[in-house]
Design a protein around this motif. Structure first.
Motif, short mmCIF file in Angstrom:
data_model
loop_
_atom_site.label_atom_id
_atom_site.label_comp_id
_atom_site.label_asym_id
_atom_site.label_seq_id
_atom_site.Cartn_x
_atom_site.Cartn_y
_atom_site.Cartn_z
N GLY A 13 5.82 7.34 6.31
CA GLY A 13 5.82 6.89 4.92
C GLY A 13 4.53 7.25 4.19
N GLY A 14 4.67 7.75 2.95
CA GLY A 14 3.51 8.08 2.14
C GLY A 14 2.93 9.46 2.37
N HIS A 15 3.58 10.27 3.20
CA HIS A 15 3.02 11.57 3.54
C HIS A 15 3.80 12.76 2.98
CE1 HIS A 15 -0.07 10.13 6.32
NE2 HIS A 15 0.82 9.27 6.79
N LEU A 16 4.97 12.55 2.40
CA LEU A 16 5.83 13.68 2.08
C LEU A 16 6.23 13.78 0.61
CD1 LEU A 16 8.15 13.63 5.24
CD2 LEU A 16 6.13 15.04 4.82
N GLY A 17 5.54 13.14 -0.27
CA GLY A 17 5.87 13.26 -1.69
C GLY A 17 6.80 12.16 -2.16
N LYS A 18 6.79 11.92 -3.46
CA LYS A 18 7.46 10.75 -4.03
C LYS A 18 8.95 10.67 -3.70
CE LYS A 18 8.16 8.20 -8.32
NZ LYS A 18 7.88 8.15 -9.77
N GLU A 19 9.68 11.77 -3.90
CA GLU A 19 11.13 11.74 -3.71
C GLU A 19 11.51 11.39 -2.29
OE1 GLU A 19 14.85 13.40 -2.20
OE2 GLU A 19 12.97 14.54 -2.04
N LEU A 20 10.85 12.01 -1.32
CA LEU A 20 11.18 11.74 0.08
C LEU A 20 10.59 10.41 0.52
CD1 LEU A 20 12.82 12.92 2.29
CD2 LEU A 20 10.88 14.32 3.01
N ASP A 21 9.46 10.01 -0.05
CA ASP A 21 8.90 8.70 0.29
C ASP A 21 9.83 7.57 -0.13
OD1 ASP A 21 6.62 9.62 1.52
OD2 ASP A 21 5.35 9.44 -0.26
N VAL A 22 10.45 7.70 -1.29
CA VAL A 22 11.41 6.69 -1.75
C VAL A 22 12.59 6.62 -0.78
CG1 VAL A 22 13.09 6.10 -3.56
CG2 VAL A 22 10.76 6.79 -4.18
N ALA A 23 13.08 7.79 -0.39
CA ALA A 23 14.20 7.83 0.56
C ALA A 23 13.80 7.23 1.91
CB ALA A 23 14.68 9.27 0.74
N MET A 24 12.56 7.49 2.34
CA MET A 24 12.11 6.94 3.62
C MET A 24 11.95 5.42 3.54
SD MET A 24 9.46 9.61 5.45
CE MET A 24 8.36 9.85 4.06
N ASP A 25 11.51 4.91 2.39
CA ASP A 25 11.41 3.45 2.23
C ASP A 25 12.78 2.80 2.38
OD1 ASP A 25 8.70 3.50 1.83
OD2 ASP A 25 8.80 3.36 -0.35
N ARG A 26 13.78 3.42 1.77
CA ARG A 26 15.14 2.89 1.87
C ARG A 26 15.64 2.97 3.31
NH1 ARG A 26 20.07 2.03 -0.68
NH2 ARG A 26 21.88 2.97 0.38
N GLY A 27 15.46 4.12 3.93
CA GLY A 27 15.91 4.31 5.30
C GLY A 27 15.21 3.38 6.28
N LEU A 28 13.91 3.15 6.04
CA LEU A 28 13.17 2.26 6.92
C LEU A 28 13.70 0.83 6.83
CD1 LEU A 28 10.89 1.66 8.90
CD2 LEU A 28 9.33 1.46 6.94
N GLY A 29 13.97 0.37 5.63
CA GLY A 29 14.54 -0.97 5.48
C GLY A 29 15.87 -1.10 6.20
N GLN A 30 16.70 -0.05 6.10
CA GLN A 30 18.02 -0.09 6.75
C GLN A 30 17.89 -0.08 8.27
OE1 GLN A 30 19.75 3.39 4.97
NE2 GLN A 30 20.70 2.25 3.29
N VAL A 31 17.00 0.76 8.80
CA VAL A 31 16.93 0.88 10.26
C VAL A 31 16.19 -0.31 10.87
CG1 VAL A 31 14.77 2.21 10.55
CG2 VAL A 31 16.69 2.62 12.08
N ILE A 32 15.26 -0.90 10.14
CA ILE A 32 14.60 -2.11 10.65
C ILE A 32 15.60 -3.26 10.75
CG2 ILE A 32 12.96 -3.93 10.02
CD1 ILE A 32 11.67 -1.54 11.40
N ALA A 33 16.54 -3.31 9.81
CA ALA A 33 17.61 -4.31 9.91
C ALA A 33 18.42 -4.08 11.18
CB ALA A 33 18.51 -4.24 8.68
N LYS A 34 18.63 -2.83 11.55
CA LYS A 34 19.37 -2.51 12.77
C LYS A 34 18.58 -2.90 14.03
CE LYS A 34 22.08 1.33 10.86
NZ LYS A 34 23.39 0.72 11.20
N VAL A 35 17.28 -2.66 14.00
CA VAL A 35 16.45 -3.08 15.14
C VAL A 35 16.56 -4.59 15.34
CG1 VAL A 35 14.10 -3.22 16.04
CG2 VAL A 35 14.83 -1.15 14.84
N GLN A 36 16.53 -5.34 14.26
CA GLN A 36 16.64 -6.79 14.37
C GLN A 36 18.00 -7.21 14.91
OE1 GLN A 36 14.26 -9.04 11.12
NE2 GLN A 36 14.96 -7.16 10.13
N LEU A 37 19.06 -6.50 14.50
CA LEU A 37 20.39 -6.79 15.03
C LEU A 37 20.45 -6.58 16.54
CD1 LEU A 37 22.83 -5.16 12.43
CD2 LEU A 37 22.65 -7.60 12.98
N ALA A 38 19.63 -5.68 17.03
CA ALA A 38 19.67 -5.34 18.46
C ALA A 38 18.97 -6.36 19.34
CB ALA A 38 19.02 -3.96 18.67
#
Length: 277
Positions: free
Chosen positions: A110-135
């Motif tokens: 996060g924060g290393h690849l430019g605004k457009e991809l950083d926004v996408a990574m923030d969204r993806g991180l939130g989604q996958v962290i929810a999955k880690v918690q489910l596990a």
């Protein structure tokens, strides 16, 4: 030079979809499809080799987009991401290793690849962290499947702590259960439970050191005291038994490399002087 040659090789075998594949257990297959765990680990390797420069930028961006697509396309109520089943990482580390590796990678990128991809990574991180918690299981671990799940139980715990520190919503109950589980694996004398680590001290010590060294700086009360004791005991094992630990299972395979990475990350965050001991 050796590290750079390895990174160049990894970049050269990237697949058209942006990912990398390890194939199925016991099968050396260069045509194996991409899988998320392998792809996330390669992205981390290329990112660290580049050390904040533009080196490998195109390969890294393609790899990140592959992982993000695998997260986005997976059901929200499942701990899994969209990836092939029966892969080498899953067989060796656990069935949900792809989820945990993806989470770990995104917390570092996060924060290393430019605004457009950083926004996408923030969204993806939130989604996958929810999955880690489910596990998470009742005892605070995240999986007991695989040959050495102790390593990716540590990766899961690491990703949750990093995500929480970056402002991602993480359930404090999940964090506490995870911290309690990791601290309880280490005795005051440095003995470490290897029952989920194929009986190999390296795997168990590396996982315990990584998670407890992080948790002692963020936990409170009894949890903080337990993490401090477990971290110190694990550090003592690394100092006293370095040669024996480094031999691992004796095959210097992927599990060994993960163990070395966890120990190195912990030592450099604690105190660079540890490298001279």
């Amino acid at each position: 030079d050796a590290r750079r040659k390895g990174a160049q090789f990894l970049a050269s075998v990237q697949k058209a979809d942006g990912g990398w594949g390890a194939g199925t257990w016991g099968q050396a297959d260069d045509s194996a499809p991409s899988d998320v765990a392998t792809s996330a680990m390669v992205v981390l390797a290329l990112h660290r080799d580049g050390d904040g420069t533009e080196l490998h930028r195109a390969a890294i961006e393609k790899g990140v987009r592959y992982v993000l697509a695998a997260i986005e396309s997976a059901p929200r109520d499942s701990a899994r991401v969209t990836t092939p089943e029966g892969t080498q990482p899953q067989r060796k580390l656990g069935t949900l290793v792809d989820t945990h590796m993806a989470a770990l990678m995104l917390t570092e990128m996060g924060g290393h690849l430019g605004k457009e991809l950083d926004v996408a990574m923030d969204r993806g991180l939130g989604q996958v962290i929810a999955k880690v918690q489910l596990a998470q299981r009742a005892d605070g671990s995240f999986d007991g499947e695989g040959w050495a799940p102790v390593l990716y139980n540590s990766i899961a715990a690491t990703s949750l702590m990093r995500a929480a520190d970056q402002g991602v919503a993480v359930d404090e109950t999940v964090l506490k259960k995870s911290g309690d589980y990791q601290a309880a694996r280490v005795s005051a004398g440095g003995g470490v439970d290897t029952s989920t680590g194929a009986g190999v001290d390296l795997y168990a010590v590396a996982g315990a050191l990584r998670t407890n060294s992080m948790n002692k700086d963020r936990a409170t009360g009894e949890g903080k005291a337990a993490a401090e004791q477990a971290s110190a005991a694990s550090m003592g094992r690394v100092s006293r038994d370095a040669d024996a630990l480094m031999s691992g299972f004796g095959s210097v395979g992927g599990e060994e490399m993960l163990g070395y990475m966890m120990i190195s990350d912990s030592l450099v965050e604690e105190d660079k002087a540890h490298f001279s001991r």
